[in-house]
Enzyme design. Structure first.
Site, PDB file in Angstrom:
ATOM      1  N   SER A 106       0.831  -1.211   0.000  1.00 29.88           N
ATOM      2  CA  SER A 106       0.000   0.000   0.000  1.00 29.88           C
ATOM      3  C   SER A 106       0.862   1.256   0.000  1.00 29.88           C
ATOM      4  O   SER A 106       1.924   1.292   0.617  1.00 29.88           O
ATOM      5  CB  SER A 106      -0.882  -0.012   1.245  1.00 29.88           C
ATOM      6  OG  SER A 106      -1.474   1.258   1.450  1.00 29.88           O
ATOM      7  N   LEU A 128      -0.911   2.689  -5.656  1.00 31.05           N
ATOM      8  CA  LEU A 128      -0.709   4.139  -5.666  1.00 31.05           C
ATOM      9  C   LEU A 128      -1.990   4.905  -5.346  1.00 31.05           C
ATOM     10  O   LEU A 128      -3.019   4.700  -5.991  1.00 31.05           O
ATOM     11  CB  LEU A 128      -0.196   4.563  -7.053  1.00 31.05           C
ATOM     12  CG  LEU A 128       0.146   6.042  -7.215  1.00 31.05           C
ATOM     13  CD1 LEU A 128       1.369   6.416  -6.366  1.00 31.05           C
ATOM     14  CD2 LEU A 128       0.388   6.385  -8.682  1.00 31.05           C
ATOM     15  N   TYR A 129      -1.873   5.796  -4.354  1.00 28.28           N
ATOM     16  CA  TYR A 129      -2.858   6.862  -4.159  1.00 28.28           C
ATOM     17  C   TYR A 129      -2.238   8.109  -4.758  1.00 28.28           C
ATOM     18  O   TYR A 129      -1.099   8.462  -4.426  1.00 28.28           O
ATOM     19  CB  TYR A 129      -3.132   7.092  -2.668  1.00 28.28           C
ATOM     20  CG  TYR A 129      -4.091   6.095  -2.056  1.00 28.28           C
ATOM     21  CD1 TYR A 129      -5.319   5.820  -2.654  1.00 28.28           C
ATOM     22  CD2 TYR A 129      -3.789   5.451  -0.860  1.00 28.28           C
ATOM     23  CE1 TYR A 129      -6.211   4.915  -2.085  1.00 28.28           C
ATOM     24  CE2 TYR A 129      -4.676   4.547  -0.286  1.00 28.28           C
ATOM     25  CZ  TYR A 129      -5.883   4.283  -0.906  1.00 28.28           C
ATOM     26  OH  TYR A 129      -6.764   3.392  -0.347  1.00 28.28           O
ATOM     27  N   THR A 155      -5.273   2.950  -7.521  1.00 21.57           N
ATOM     28  CA  THR A 155      -6.591   2.872  -6.875  1.00 21.57           C
ATOM     29  C   THR A 155      -7.440   4.041  -7.337  1.00 21.57           C
ATOM     30  O   THR A 155      -7.050   5.199  -7.185  1.00 21.57           O
ATOM     31  CB  THR A 155      -6.422   2.867  -5.341  1.00 21.57           C
ATOM     32  OG1 THR A 155      -5.620   1.734  -5.005  1.00 21.57           O
ATOM     33  CG2 THR A 155      -7.765   2.757  -4.638  1.00 21.57           C
ATOM     34  N   VAL A 288     -12.892 -12.805  -0.624  1.00 22.59           N
ATOM     35  CA  VAL A 288     -12.324 -14.129  -0.926  1.00 22.59           C
ATOM     36  C   VAL A 288     -11.783 -14.739   0.375  1.00 22.59           C
ATOM     37  O   VAL A 288     -10.853 -14.203   0.978  1.00 22.59           O
ATOM     38  CB  VAL A 288     -11.190 -14.029  -1.977  1.00 22.59           C
ATOM     39  CG1 VAL A 288     -10.528 -15.380  -2.185  1.00 22.59           C
ATOM     40  CG2 VAL A 288     -11.727 -13.469  -3.288  1.00 22.59           C
TER      41      VAL A 288
END
Ligand code: FNR
Length: 367
Positions: A106, A128-129, A155, A288
């Protein structure tokens, strides 16, 4: 007591972690309808197994963006893993490498891209933000590239943070002994406590709400790494992602933490797969927890899946060994599902191996 499935780690994590941290990991947005639906929707998909096929040998290996991995199960980016365990992302990186699969780090990790690279070999993607300050973004992407990360997971579902009410009530903030390591040198590594969710305030201050399709092109001018667009849940956006140069799509609703009442990702998957028509790989994350879930996603056209919360809960319970065991249990369950469905390789998993509630009722022959 012996752990025999992925869900059990959540119970242990809930007992071990401070409430503010457990709630941050576990929560979804608002009514948390999508959070439950991410799981429930899997339970409405049933199998149509084929029998009397020689399943004495099963090959679960696959290739993602040209990289060979042991199974189509990878690790999604989840922020701030050192809140779960002192080794945080280091432990996750080692467990993923040991299991022969990909870890996505993240942007908001509590370990830097360089630190994760130093854990040794392993295939890693960087999530990547996009910050308002594009110099920060370019520097970070360049650092990830130099540290050997193989793709950018961009994202795209977070122009603002979803409303996670537990975080608001708890006044969630990153504990002061930790930093968002990737941003430390840029003076953006700390998160103030506010009279709201500290993360929501941090995101509001830093994340670029104007992010749009042109920026997907811009990103390609600053990096040669392939770009996975993470957060697509419609066919329309899947087509736009291809037109704007995406190397792959991750069908994701951010673990139900952004817009509530979007469908479960497993429900949205087929629409995206149909729109993409095999031009780029489509992946899925969200809910999941079983090998059967992995099989269902592949039967609906996914090339692989990513897991989020199971990693942080296993970290909290048992550090690196916990994450390794999560990957191992999913591996073994998925292998068993393949065997019991009559599939020897991933390409043998077809749409005909499952039935969904949106399939036309099958004609029942009247005898
Ligand atoms: C996330 N997710 C996420 N996504 C992202 O792009 N960047 C991030 O920093 C984070 N951080 C994060 C923290 C926590 C605690 C959670 C639960 C989720 C979303 C994540 O990548 C993924 O989409 C979901 O977690 C998948 O759903 P499951 O497996 O958690 O149900």
């Amino acid at each position: 007591m012996e752990i025999t499935n992925v869900m059990e780690y959540e119970t242990i994590a809930k007992q071990k972690l401070p409430k503010m941290i457990y709630d941050y990991y576990a929560s979804g947005a608002e009514d948390q309808w999508t959070l439950k639906e991410n799981r429930n929707a899997f339970s409405r998909i049933l199998f149509r197994p084929r029998i009397l096929i020689d399943v004495s040998k099963i090959d679960m290996t696959t290739t993602v963006l040209g990289f060979k991995i042991s199974m189509p199960i990878m690790i999604a980016p989840t922020a701030m893993q050192k809140m779960a365990h002192p080794e945080g992302e280091f432990a996750t990186a080692r467990a993923a490498a040991a299991a022969g699969t990909i870890m996505t780090l993240s942007s908001w990790a509590t370990s830097s891209v360089e630190e994760i690279a130093s854990t040794g070999p392993g295939i890693r993607f960087f999530q990547l933000y996009v910050y308002k300050d594009r110099n920060v973004v370019s520097q970070l992407v360049r650092r990830a590239e130099r540290a050997g990360f193989k793709a950018i997971a961009l994202t795209v579902d977070t122009p603002r943070l979803g409303r996670r009410e537990a975080d608001i009530k708890n006044r969630f903030a990153l504990p002061s002994y930790l930093t968002l390591k990737n941003f430390e040198g840029l003076d953006l590594g700390k998160m103030d406590k506010t009279d709201d969710s500290g993360l929501a305030s941090y995101a509001a201050g830093q994340v670029d709400r104007s992010l749009n399709w042109k920026d997907v092109k811009w990103l390609q001018t600053i990096t040669s790494l392939p770009i996975l667009v993470k957060g697509v849940i419609t066919g329309e956006d899947a087509i736009l992602a291809i037109q704007h140069g995406a190397a792959g799509i991750i069908v994701s609703n951010h673990g139900a933490r952004q817009l509530d009442y979007v469908p479960a990702t497993i429900t949205a998957l087929e629409e995206v797969v149909k729109a993409v028509q095999g031009r780029i790989p489509v992946f899925l994350d969200g809910g999941v927890r079983r090998g059967t879930d992995v099989f269902k996603a592949l039967a609906l056209g996914a090339s692989g899946v990513f897991i989020g919360r199971p990693v942080v809960f296993a970290l909290a319970a048992d550090g690196e060994a916990g994450v390794w065991k999560v990957l191992q249990m999913l591996h073994d369950e998925f292998e068993l599902t393949m065997a019991l469905s009559g599939c020897r390789s991933l390409k043998e998993i077809t749409r005909n191996h499952i039935m969904t509630d949106w399939d036309a009722p099958r004609a029942v022959s009247r005898l």
